[in-house]
Design an enzyme around this catalytic site. Structure first.
Site, PDB file in Angstrom:
ATOM      1  N   GLY A   1       0.827  -1.209   0.000  1.00  0.00           N
ATOM      2  CA  GLY A   1       0.000   0.000   0.000  1.00  0.00           C
ATOM      3  C   GLY A   1       0.852   1.246   0.000  1.00  0.00           C
ATOM      4  O   GLY A   1       2.059   1.189  -0.228  1.00  0.00           O
ATOM      5  N   ASN A   2       0.205   2.379   0.219  1.00  0.00           N
ATOM      6  CA  ASN A   2       0.934   3.653   0.265  1.00  0.00           C
ATOM      7  C   ASN A   2       0.295   4.562   1.310  1.00  0.00           C
ATOM      8  O   ASN A   2      -0.716   4.223   1.919  1.00  0.00           O
ATOM      9  CB  ASN A   2       0.970   4.300  -1.126  1.00  0.00           C
ATOM     10  CG  ASN A   2      -0.399   4.641  -1.644  1.00  0.00           C
ATOM     11  OD1 ASN A   2      -1.080   5.509  -1.106  1.00  0.00           O
ATOM     12  ND2 ASN A   2      -0.841   3.929  -2.674  1.00  0.00           N
ATOM     13  N   ARG A   3       0.912   5.707   1.517  1.00  0.00           N
ATOM     14  CA  ARG A   3       0.542   6.583   2.633  1.00  0.00           C
ATOM     15  C   ARG A   3      -0.543   7.600   2.310  1.00  0.00           C
ATOM     16  O   ARG A   3      -0.780   8.520   3.084  1.00  0.00           O
ATOM     17  CB  ARG A   3       1.771   7.365   3.099  1.00  0.00           C
ATOM     18  CG  ARG A   3       2.840   6.519   3.705  1.00  0.00           C
ATOM     19  CD  ARG A   3       3.967   7.410   4.210  1.00  0.00           C
ATOM     20  NE  ARG A   3       5.154   6.646   4.527  1.00  0.00           N
ATOM     21  CZ  ARG A   3       5.311   5.954   5.655  1.00  0.00           C
ATOM     22  NH1 ARG A   3       4.361   5.942   6.564  1.00  0.00           N
ATOM     23  NH2 ARG A   3       6.415   5.272   5.858  1.00  0.00           N
TER      24      ARG A   3
END
Ligand code: CTP
Ligand code: CA
Length: 233
Positions: A33-35
């Site tokens: 995933g990412n932020r």
């Protein structure tokens, strides 16, 4: 302080906004995933709805955010799900804004059961495949008059400044507008404020001063209406 009543200048405009970060499954319990917090995309949807637009928000993973009043919200998880939802919604949209942080790659295979560690097996290596570029596909399949907006989070590096990278990205992607945020040092991700530049395909560039994400949203919708008006002239 009390928010001022917004102009209903987007009445009749059909807009699609994607927001949040995609998750690419590795196995039933893990993902890449990412932020992305989704806050900027949600602010774009909320402000557009307040200004009278017909808004579809395609939301990937976000921090806990209230649904924008008046917007139709569709939840997705992976980049491929986001792609299908955006493509379907874009068919009759006047404006598409890709504010989502779309994973560039996904694990080449997704284990059907939980990946286990073992002392007699080598540790796993994750192989990645490239995801489709949704923004580039939207540009390719653009319906007449549709305005397409991209977002870019950039850092400078030995190959150029934030703006150098952003100008090249706008040309490469073929979008009408590109919102550029300088990232790194805790800027942008998950924060309440944003700053950056708004680059247009006609070469005009506008600095966006540090301010609330709703403020940036208002600036972007102003630019979109300006663009549409110039096209009608
Ligand atoms: N985007 C997209 N589909 C992807 C990747 C990105 O539609 N698979 C969109 C994003 O939503 C954003 C824009 O493209 O509006 C720019 O994303 P960015 O990650 O900055 O660009 P990339 O082309 O992926 O380049 P980079 O290698 O710098 O990540
Ligand atoms: Ca990317």
């Amino acid at each position: 302080d009390e928010p001022r009543a917004l102009p209903r200048d987007l009445e009749g405009l059909r807009v699609v906004v994607s927001a949040g970060g995609t998750r690419e499954p590795l196995d039933p319990v893990r993902y890449l995933g990412n932020r992305s917090s989704g806050k900027q995309g949600f602010a774009l949807a909320r402000v557009a709805a307040q200004r009278g637009a017909d808004v579809t928000l395609i939301a990937a993973h976000t921090v806990d955010l209230p649904s924008p009043a008046g917007a139709k919200v569709e939840r997705v998880s992976s980049a491929e799900e986001l792609r299908k939802a955006v493509q379907a919604a874009a068919v009759d949209a006047d404006v598409v804004v890709m504010a989502a942080a779309v994973a560039d790659f996904r694990p080449a295979s997704r284990a059907t059961s939980k990946i286990k560690k073992s002392d007699d097996q080598p540790d796993p290596v994750i192989t990645l495949d490239r995801n489709a570029d949704i923004l580039a596909e939207l540009v390719q399949d653009r319906r007449a008059g549709q305005v397409i907006v991209g977002f870019a989070a950039e850092t400078g590096d030995e190959h150029g400044s934030v703006l150098d990278h952003a100008r090249a990205k706008l040309r490469r992607k073929g979008a009408d507008l590109l919102v550029v945020n300088a990232v790194g040092d805790g800027k942008a991700f998950g924060t309440e404020d944003n700053s950056g530049w708004l680059l247009a395909a006609d070469g005009t560039e506008q600095a966006i001063p540090l301010g609330a994400k709703a403020r940036l949203a208002a600036t972007l919708w102003d630019a979109v209406t300006g663009l549409r008006q110039r096209r009608l002239q």
